[in-house]
Each structure stands twice: as structure tokens, then as C-alpha cells.
Design a protein around this motif. Sequence first.
Motif, PDB file in Angstrom:
ATOM      1  N   ASN A  65      -8.877  -0.562  -5.516  1.00 52.57           N
ATOM      2  CA  ASN A  65      -8.716  -1.021  -4.142  1.00 52.57           C
ATOM      3  C   ASN A  65      -8.618   0.201  -3.231  1.00 52.57           C
ATOM      4  O   ASN A  65      -8.060   1.219  -3.602  1.00 52.57           O
ATOM      5  CB  ASN A  65      -7.438  -1.862  -4.026  1.00 52.57           C
ATOM      6  CG  ASN A  65      -7.399  -2.656  -2.760  1.00 52.57           C
ATOM      7  OD1 ASN A  65      -8.167  -3.598  -2.600  1.00 52.57           O
ATOM      8  ND2 ASN A  65      -6.519  -2.292  -1.855  1.00 52.57           N
ATOM      9  N   MET A  98      -3.512  -0.237  -4.263  1.00 58.04           N
ATOM     10  CA  MET A  98      -2.517  -1.277  -4.012  1.00 58.04           C
ATOM     11  C   MET A  98      -1.485  -1.295  -5.136  1.00 58.04           C
ATOM     12  O   MET A  98      -1.826  -1.344  -6.310  1.00 58.04           O
ATOM     13  CB  MET A  98      -3.245  -2.629  -3.955  1.00 58.04           C
ATOM     14  CG  MET A  98      -2.362  -3.811  -3.846  1.00 58.04           C
ATOM     15  SD  MET A  98      -3.189  -5.441  -4.013  1.00 58.04           S
ATOM     16  CE  MET A  98      -4.893  -5.166  -3.742  1.00 58.04           C
ATOM     17  N   TYR A 104       0.821  -1.203   0.000  1.00 60.29           N
ATOM     18  CA  TYR A 104       0.000   0.000   0.000  1.00 60.29           C
ATOM     19  C   TYR A 104       0.858   1.258   0.000  1.00 60.29           C
ATOM     20  O   TYR A 104       0.344   2.357   0.021  1.00 60.29           O
ATOM     21  CB  TYR A 104      -0.974  -0.028   1.180  1.00 60.29           C
ATOM     22  CG  TYR A 104      -1.891  -1.222   1.056  1.00 60.29           C
ATOM     23  CD1 TYR A 104      -2.893  -1.245   0.101  1.00 60.29           C
ATOM     24  CD2 TYR A 104      -1.707  -2.347   1.835  1.00 60.29           C
ATOM     25  CE1 TYR A 104      -3.708  -2.351  -0.065  1.00 60.29           C
ATOM     26  CE2 TYR A 104      -2.519  -3.462   1.685  1.00 60.29           C
ATOM     27  CZ  TYR A 104      -3.515  -3.456   0.734  1.00 60.29           C
ATOM     28  OH  TYR A 104      -4.308  -4.558   0.567  1.00 60.29           O
ATOM     29  N   ARG A 112      -0.604  -0.571 -10.411  1.00 58.59           N
ATOM     30  CA  ARG A 112      -1.329  -0.129  -9.228  1.00 58.59           C
ATOM     31  C   ARG A 112      -2.808  -0.391  -9.466  1.00 58.59           C
ATOM     32  O   ARG A 112      -3.341  -0.055 -10.521  1.00 58.59           O
ATOM     33  CB  ARG A 112      -1.064   1.355  -8.992  1.00 58.59           C
ATOM     34  CG  ARG A 112      -1.559   1.838  -7.657  1.00 58.59           C
ATOM     35  CD  ARG A 112      -0.901   3.139  -7.232  1.00 58.59           C
ATOM     36  NE  ARG A 112       0.535   3.046  -7.031  1.00 58.59           N
ATOM     37  CZ  ARG A 112       1.132   2.554  -5.955  1.00 58.59           C
ATOM     38  NH1 ARG A 112       0.413   2.065  -4.973  1.00 58.59           N
ATOM     39  NH2 ARG A 112       2.438   2.539  -5.848  1.00 58.59           N
TER      40      ARG A 112
END
Length: 170
Positions: free
Chosen positions: A131, A135, A106, A127
Motif C-alpha cells: 500500500n 498501512m 498510516y 504492515r
Amino acid sequence: MLELGAGTGPVTKALIDAGCPPEQIIVVEQDSELCQTLEQRLAGVRVLQANALALGDIRQRARVQSVSVVLSGLPMRIIAPEAAASCYTAAFGLMPPGGSIIQYTYGFRPPVDAEEMPELDARFVGRELRNVPPMGIWSYRLSHARVHGHATSGEWARSREHADRQRVRQ
């Protein structure tokens, strides 16, 4: 597939939804409540309550001979570098040559520093912005020289474990 630090299982669920057979997935989670959640939410997935950094113990307990890929949600940036290296060493020992560790994070920096494990080739995959929080996804493989000529994943892992034991003895 072996997933380390599955949490509540959103990544595992996405893999199943994408067609990965649940019976081919082993998830490792340390928290007992999360393990119960995973067992209820992900029918057919094998759930092990264990410290994901202790892959040697997990391998024996789960009677795992080999896995094709290791997926890790472990917070490698806050884990001691020696523990992270030991975990990755054990993970590569479970895989055939050319195997990879898919690490999600993260943060915005690589989860494992190249300086800590220079024998790894790290590649930023992308990426996932859907999320929350977004993430980052990284792929780690043994360097080309390690796979093609010098050592297979298992040989490299055994030599690294031997070197680690020697350091402890000194």
C-alpha cells in the motif's frame, strides 16, 4: 461487515476480491464525491454518506442490528480521544461477544492509545507494504475479563455510554 471511512474503497475492493460478498458490506463515508465513487466502483456494496463517528445515527439509518466486524480507516490519532472512545463504544455495541475492530493507520504508533481506553486489548497485526503509503493494521477487542465474566460487548458499550452521559451532566 461495517467499514468506517472507506475513502475510495481500495480496502473494500480487496475484501470483495478475497471473497467477501458485496451485499454483506456496508461502507460509511462522509464525503459525497467519495460516496459516488464507491457506488460506481463497488457494485452491491451498501454506501452510506454519514459521519462515521456517529454510529448510533448510522445504526438507525441503516437498520443494522449486528455486524461481525468493524473495519476502520478513520484517522483516530487526530480525532479527539472522547470521540474515538465513543465511536469504538458504539462499534462494540453492534458486535456479538468477541467481536473486533480492525483499524488501519498510516502512522507507526497505535491509532488508539491504551491509556485512553484501557479496557481494550490491542494487537499489532502487521504492515501492508504494497500500500502507498504503507498501512499498519491493528486489532482491538474488549479485554478478556470484559468478555468472559464481566460484560459482553453490548453491555460494556451501554455502561460506557451511561458513564459518558453522566460526565456530560456534571
